[in-house]
Every structure is written in structure tokens, then in C-alpha cells.
Write a protein that holds these residues in place. Sequence first.
Motif, PDB file in Angstrom:
ATOM      1  N   LEU A   1       0.829  -1.198   0.000  1.00  0.00           N
ATOM      2  CA  LEU A   1       0.000   0.000   0.000  1.00  0.00           C
ATOM      3  C   LEU A   1       0.863   1.248   0.000  1.00  0.00           C
ATOM      4  O   LEU A   1       1.876   1.313   0.683  1.00  0.00           O
ATOM      5  CB  LEU A   1      -0.876  -0.003   1.256  1.00  0.00           C
ATOM      6  CG  LEU A   1      -1.795   1.168   1.460  1.00  0.00           C
ATOM      7  CD1 LEU A   1      -2.995   1.022   0.531  1.00  0.00           C
ATOM      8  CD2 LEU A   1      -2.273   1.218   2.890  1.00  0.00           C
ATOM      9  N   THR A   2       0.451   2.218  -0.787  1.00  0.00           N
ATOM     10  CA  THR A   2       1.054   3.540  -0.750  1.00  0.00           C
ATOM     11  C   THR A   2      -0.069   4.534  -0.530  1.00  0.00           C
ATOM     12  O   THR A   2      -1.090   4.483  -1.210  1.00  0.00           O
ATOM     13  CB  THR A   2       1.789   3.861  -2.064  1.00  0.00           C
ATOM     14  OG1 THR A   2       2.818   2.898  -2.260  1.00  0.00           O
ATOM     15  CG2 THR A   2       2.400   5.246  -2.018  1.00  0.00           C
ATOM     16  N   SER A   3       0.098   5.418   0.417  1.00  0.00           N
ATOM     17  CA  SER A   3      -0.927   6.392   0.741  1.00  0.00           C
ATOM     18  C   SER A   3      -0.319   7.785   0.663  1.00  0.00           C
ATOM     19  O   SER A   3       0.769   8.016   1.171  1.00  0.00           O
ATOM     20  CB  SER A   3      -1.455   6.126   2.155  1.00  0.00           C
ATOM     21  OG  SER A   3      -2.401   7.107   2.510  1.00  0.00           O
ATOM     22  N   THR A   4      -1.020   8.702   0.010  1.00  0.00           N
ATOM     23  CA  THR A   4      -0.524  10.064  -0.085  1.00  0.00           C
ATOM     24  C   THR A   4      -1.596  11.037   0.364  1.00  0.00           C
ATOM     25  O   THR A   4      -2.785  10.740   0.313  1.00  0.00           O
ATOM     26  CB  THR A   4      -0.115  10.422  -1.531  1.00  0.00           C
ATOM     27  OG1 THR A   4      -1.243  10.274  -2.383  1.00  0.00           O
ATOM     28  CG2 THR A   4       1.011   9.534  -2.015  1.00  0.00           C
ATOM     29  N   ALA A   5      -1.157  12.174   0.810  1.00  0.00           N
ATOM     30  CA  ALA A   5      -2.061  13.268   1.170  1.00  0.00           C
ATOM     31  C   ALA A   5      -1.662  14.462   0.322  1.00  0.00           C
ATOM     32  O   ALA A   5      -0.480  14.688   0.055  1.00  0.00           O
ATOM     33  CB  ALA A   5      -1.942  13.605   2.654  1.00  0.00           C
ATOM     34  N   ALA A   6      -2.626  15.216  -0.128  1.00  0.00           N
ATOM     35  CA  ALA A   6      -2.352  16.352  -1.002  1.00  0.00           C
ATOM     36  C   ALA A   6      -1.533  17.411  -0.277  1.00  0.00           C
ATOM     37  O   ALA A   6      -1.724  17.663   0.905  1.00  0.00           O
ATOM     38  CB  ALA A   6      -3.667  16.955  -1.490  1.00  0.00           C
ATOM     39  N   GLY A   7      -0.611  18.022  -1.009  1.00  0.00           N
ATOM     40  CA  GLY A   7       0.135  19.148  -0.465  1.00  0.00           C
ATOM     41  C   GLY A   7      -0.761  20.376  -0.463  1.00  0.00           C
ATOM     42  O   GLY A   7      -1.805  20.416  -1.096  1.00  0.00           O
ATOM     43  N   SER A   8      -0.347  21.385   0.251  1.00  0.00           N
ATOM     44  CA  SER A   8      -1.150  22.596   0.361  1.00  0.00           C
ATOM     45  C   SER A   8      -0.249  23.818   0.233  1.00  0.00           C
ATOM     46  O   SER A   8       0.767  23.910   0.921  1.00  0.00           O
ATOM     47  CB  SER A   8      -1.854  22.618   1.721  1.00  0.00           C
ATOM     48  OG  SER A   8      -2.391  23.897   1.964  1.00  0.00           O
ATOM     49  N   VAL A   9      -0.643  24.738  -0.629  1.00  0.00           N
ATOM     50  CA  VAL A   9       0.115  25.972  -0.768  1.00  0.00           C
ATOM     51  C   VAL A   9      -0.130  26.874   0.436  1.00  0.00           C
ATOM     52  O   VAL A   9       0.757  27.593   0.876  1.00  0.00           O
ATOM     53  CB  VAL A   9      -0.265  26.698  -2.088  1.00  0.00           C
ATOM     54  CG1 VAL A   9       0.390  28.057  -2.165  1.00  0.00           C
ATOM     55  CG2 VAL A   9       0.125  25.844  -3.282  1.00  0.00           C
ATOM     56  N   GLY A  10      -1.320  26.801   1.032  1.00  0.00           N
ATOM     57  CA  GLY A  10      -1.634  27.607   2.216  1.00  0.00           C
ATOM     58  C   GLY A  10      -1.469  29.086   1.929  1.00  0.00           C
ATOM     59  O   GLY A  10      -1.958  29.594   0.931  1.00  0.00           O
ATOM     60  N   THR A  11      -0.716  29.773   2.775  1.00  0.00           N
ATOM     61  CA  THR A  11      -0.501  31.202   2.586  1.00  0.00           C
ATOM     62  C   THR A  11       0.846  31.516   1.952  1.00  0.00           C
ATOM     63  O   THR A  11       1.301  32.661   1.988  1.00  0.00           O
ATOM     64  CB  THR A  11      -0.610  31.936   3.943  1.00  0.00           C
ATOM     65  OG1 THR A  11       0.411  31.415   4.810  1.00  0.00           O
ATOM     66  CG2 THR A  11      -1.978  31.766   4.569  1.00  0.00           C
ATOM     67  N   ALA A  12       1.501  30.512   1.381  1.00  0.00           N
ATOM     68  CA  ALA A  12       2.774  30.757   0.700  1.00  0.00           C
ATOM     69  C   ALA A  12       2.548  31.735  -0.445  1.00  0.00           C
ATOM     70  O   ALA A  12       1.523  31.697  -1.116  1.00  0.00           O
ATOM     71  CB  ALA A  12       3.356  29.450   0.166  1.00  0.00           C
ATOM     72  N   ALA A  13       3.500  32.643  -0.637  1.00  0.00           N
ATOM     73  CA  ALA A  13       3.322  33.657  -1.671  1.00  0.00           C
ATOM     74  C   ALA A  13       4.649  34.015  -2.307  1.00  0.00           C
ATOM     75  O   ALA A  13       5.702  33.956  -1.664  1.00  0.00           O
ATOM     76  CB  ALA A  13       2.695  34.904  -1.059  1.00  0.00           C
ATOM     77  N   ILE A  14       4.581  34.378  -3.579  1.00  0.00           N
ATOM     78  CA  ILE A  14       5.753  34.860  -4.297  1.00  0.00           C
ATOM     79  C   ILE A  14       5.337  36.096  -5.087  1.00  0.00           C
ATOM     80  O   ILE A  14       4.206  36.210  -5.547  1.00  0.00           O
ATOM     81  CB  ILE A  14       6.323  33.793  -5.253  1.00  0.00           C
ATOM     82  CG1 ILE A  14       5.269  33.333  -6.267  1.00  0.00           C
ATOM     83  CG2 ILE A  14       6.864  32.614  -4.498  1.00  0.00           C
ATOM     84  CD1 ILE A  14       5.799  32.415  -7.338  1.00  0.00           C
ATOM     85  N   THR A  15       6.251  37.050  -5.216  1.00  0.00           N
ATOM     86  CA  THR A  15       6.012  38.210  -6.072  1.00  0.00           C
ATOM     87  C   THR A  15       7.285  38.525  -6.826  1.00  0.00           C
ATOM     88  O   THR A  15       8.392  38.280  -6.339  1.00  0.00           O
ATOM     89  CB  THR A  15       5.592  39.456  -5.257  1.00  0.00           C
ATOM     90  OG1 THR A  15       6.607  39.751  -4.295  1.00  0.00           O
ATOM     91  CG2 THR A  15       4.274  39.249  -4.557  1.00  0.00           C
ATOM     92  N   LEU A  16       7.104  39.067  -8.023  1.00  0.00           N
ATOM     93  CA  LEU A  16       8.217  39.463  -8.867  1.00  0.00           C
ATOM     94  C   LEU A  16       7.847  40.790  -9.493  1.00  0.00           C
ATOM     95  O   LEU A  16       6.851  40.904 -10.196  1.00  0.00           O
ATOM     96  CB  LEU A  16       8.472  38.406  -9.954  1.00  0.00           C
ATOM     97  CG  LEU A  16       9.533  38.713 -10.995  1.00  0.00           C
ATOM     98  CD1 LEU A  16      10.897  38.853 -10.317  1.00  0.00           C
ATOM     99  CD2 LEU A  16       9.590  37.618 -12.040  1.00  0.00           C
ATOM    100  N   ASP A  17       8.631  41.822  -9.200  1.00  0.00           N
ATOM    101  CA  ASP A  17       8.343  43.153  -9.724  1.00  0.00           C
ATOM    102  C   ASP A  17       9.667  43.805 -10.125  1.00  0.00           C
ATOM    103  O   ASP A  17      10.443  44.214  -9.267  1.00  0.00           O
ATOM    104  CB  ASP A  17       7.630  43.982  -8.649  1.00  0.00           C
ATOM    105  CG  ASP A  17       7.236  45.359  -9.142  1.00  0.00           C
ATOM    106  OD1 ASP A  17       7.072  45.531 -10.370  1.00  0.00           O
ATOM    107  OD2 ASP A  17       7.092  46.259  -8.292  1.00  0.00           O
TER     108      ASP A  17
END
Length: 161
Positions: free
Chosen positions: A118-134
Motif C-alpha cells: 500500500l502507498t498512501s498520499t495526502a495532497a500538499g497545500s500551498v496555504g498562505t505561501a506567496a511569491i512576487t516578482l516586480d
Amino acid sequence: MKKLLLLAAFCIQFPVFADIQSSFTSSIKLESVSAGTSADKIGSSYSISGTNITTTSGDAATVGGFGSLTNGVPSVTMPSATQTVAGETFSFTQSYLEGDATTGSAPTVGNVSNFSDLTSTAAGSVGTAAITLDHHTMSLAGGTGTGIVLTGQFVTDLTID
């Protein structure tokens, strides 16, 4: 004549080395990697061997071995052994490895129960992670996500020949 030479000097073409190359690159990557678990169910095994031994068991048709199953685990009949010829050399070996019990319900995501391989996985979550490029200004914030991978890169190449 001097004026003619001066005029001829201005008419001659000289090579110009004015190569300028410029490269500005910005890149950002936000990745959320999922968690995973893997398990292998172990089965039951039983073995017996010997010389100059007489084995007896509660069941005349069975010398040790597996009986009925309960949650995937068999009952085991362990035989009794006696030396066949007293005073002679003998050997007797038996071994038993009890396998994993099988549960009756499906596992929840991210957990592993004893269901074969058996292999079991749980989805990853971006949550409040953020990136900006300006304009080549980067901001990377991991935040509350799970399995977050943030990568930022800024490259400047300038060549003047």
C-alpha cells in the motif's frame, strides 16, 4: 597636399568594435510537494525440520501448520516432538512468523493500514505561501503551506567587446 592627406584619412574606414550584449532574467517557482507513506504487509510463515524425531499433533492429518484465519492471521498448530531412538543424535527445528492482521475498513488518506502492499498520499497545500516578482525584485514567503518549495533566480549577463 597636407589637406588632401587629411581628407583621405577621414575617408578610410576603420573597423569598429562596439559589441554590447545584455541579458536580464528573473524566474520564480512555487511548488507544493505531497506527503506519502508506503507499507508492505508481511504474511505468516511456518517451517519445521528434524531428524530422529517423531512428531504428534492434535490432528493426525496435520503436522504443525496453519489452521483457520482470523483477520488474515492463521491459527497455528504446534506439534509436540519426541526422540525416536533414545540415545541417538537428533535435531529438531521449527519456526513461526505471525503476519500482519488485516483490518476490516479502508484507511483514511495519509494513514497506512495492513492491506497488502500500500502507498498512501495526502495532497500538499500551498496555504498562505506567496511569491512576487516586480522589476527583478523578488519576494518569497513560505507561509503555512505543507511541503512548500520556493525557488527564486535572478541572472544578469553583460558582455562588452
